[in-house]
Motif scaffolding. Structure first.
Motif, PDB file in Angstrom:
ATOM      1  N   SER A   7       0.998   6.592 -10.042  1.00 38.86           N
ATOM      2  CA  SER A   7      -0.031   6.127  -9.134  1.00 38.86           C
ATOM      3  C   SER A   7      -1.385   6.040  -9.824  1.00 38.86           C
ATOM      4  CB  SER A   7      -0.130   7.062  -7.926  1.00 38.86           C
ATOM      5  OG  SER A   7      -0.455   8.362  -8.356  1.00 38.86           O
ATOM      6  N   VAL A  65      -2.029   7.943   0.535  1.00 37.36           N
ATOM      7  CA  VAL A  65      -2.589   8.838  -0.474  1.00 37.36           C
ATOM      8  C   VAL A  65      -1.801  10.141  -0.504  1.00 37.36           C
ATOM      9  CG1 VAL A  65      -4.637  10.179  -1.094  1.00 37.36           C
ATOM     10  CG2 VAL A  65      -4.876   7.801  -0.384  1.00 37.36           C
ATOM     11  N   GLU A  70      -9.616   3.581  -2.467  1.00 40.83           N
ATOM     12  CA  GLU A  70      -8.647   3.661  -1.373  1.00 40.83           C
ATOM     13  C   GLU A  70      -9.257   3.165  -0.076  1.00 40.83           C
ATOM     14  OE1 GLU A  70      -8.897   8.266  -0.011  1.00 40.83           O
ATOM     15  OE2 GLU A  70      -8.018   7.891  -1.978  1.00 40.83           O
ATOM     16  N   SER A 109      -5.223   7.522   4.883  1.00 43.68           N
ATOM     17  CA  SER A 109      -5.823   6.926   3.694  1.00 43.68           C
ATOM     18  C   SER A 109      -4.731   6.234   2.900  1.00 43.68           C
ATOM     19  CB  SER A 109      -6.478   7.994   2.820  1.00 43.68           C
ATOM     20  OG  SER A 109      -7.584   8.553   3.493  1.00 43.68           O
ATOM     21  N   TRP A 110      -5.062   5.060   2.388  1.00 44.14           N
ATOM     22  CA  TRP A 110      -4.093   4.221   1.682  1.00 44.14           C
ATOM     23  C   TRP A 110      -4.639   3.799   0.337  1.00 44.14           C
ATOM     24  CZ3 TRP A 110       0.474   3.476   4.209  1.00 44.14           C
ATOM     25  CH2 TRP A 110       0.486   3.691   5.589  1.00 44.14           C
ATOM     26  N   ARG A 111      -3.736   3.602  -0.624  1.00 43.98           N
ATOM     27  CA  ARG A 111      -4.075   3.004  -1.916  1.00 43.98           C
ATOM     28  C   ARG A 111      -3.342   1.686  -2.036  1.00 43.98           C
ATOM     29  NH1 ARG A 111      -3.887   8.427  -5.467  1.00 43.98           N
ATOM     30  NH2 ARG A 111      -5.951   9.138  -4.871  1.00 43.98           N
ATOM     31  N   HIS A 115      -3.652   0.459  -7.710  1.00 39.79           N
ATOM     32  CA  HIS A 115      -2.948   1.593  -8.299  1.00 39.79           C
ATOM     33  C   HIS A 115      -1.505   1.188  -8.529  1.00 39.79           C
ATOM     34  CE1 HIS A 115      -6.123   4.567  -7.359  1.00 39.79           C
ATOM     35  NE2 HIS A 115      -6.402   3.691  -6.412  1.00 39.79           N
ATOM     36  N   LEU A 151       0.842  -1.193   0.000  1.00 39.68           N
ATOM     37  CA  LEU A 151       0.000   0.000   0.000  1.00 39.68           C
ATOM     38  C   LEU A 151       0.877   1.243   0.000  1.00 39.68           C
ATOM     39  CD1 LEU A 151      -1.235  -2.204   2.298  1.00 39.68           C
ATOM     40  CD2 LEU A 151      -3.139  -0.689   1.989  1.00 39.68           C
TER      41      LEU A 151
END
Length: 96
Positions: free
Chosen positions: A92, A22, A57, A66-68, A84, A19
């Motif tokens: 990204s 963001v 996310e 917040s994570w992607r 992503h 991960l």
């Protein structure tokens, strides 16, 4: 007491999930390096019943991060989140 292997498999996430925050898309973290509250939030999302649209996310309700998801081999993670491309893939942008 013996646990059924299927029950354990449903609760355990693959540690190879990567991960990125963001706010800092150039950074990447393996699942095991995330704060415990964020891991719990990811587990809750992955274990939800199917039927919702895939999310872009992960938002942790405890710490506010917040994570992607940049990569994962866990089918449950892939079915819940849009992956992503991370810094190693040149950006990204959501993977096709």
């Amino acid at each position: 007491m013996l646990m059924k292997s299927g029950a354990r498999k449903r609760r355990t996430l693959r540690p190879d999930t990567v991960l990125s925050p963001v706010s800092s898309p150039d950074e990447e973290y393996y699942l095991w390096a995330l704060p415990v509250c964020c891991i719990r939030a990811l587990k809750r999302e992955v274990l939800r019943r199917p039927g919702e649209r895939r999310r872009l996310e992960l938002a942790c309700g405890v710490c506010g991060r917040s994570w992607r998801i940049t990569s994962s081999l866990d089918e449950r993670v892939l079915s819940r989140f849009v992956t992503h491309a991370g810094p190693r893939a040149g950006g990204s942008h959501p993977a096709a």
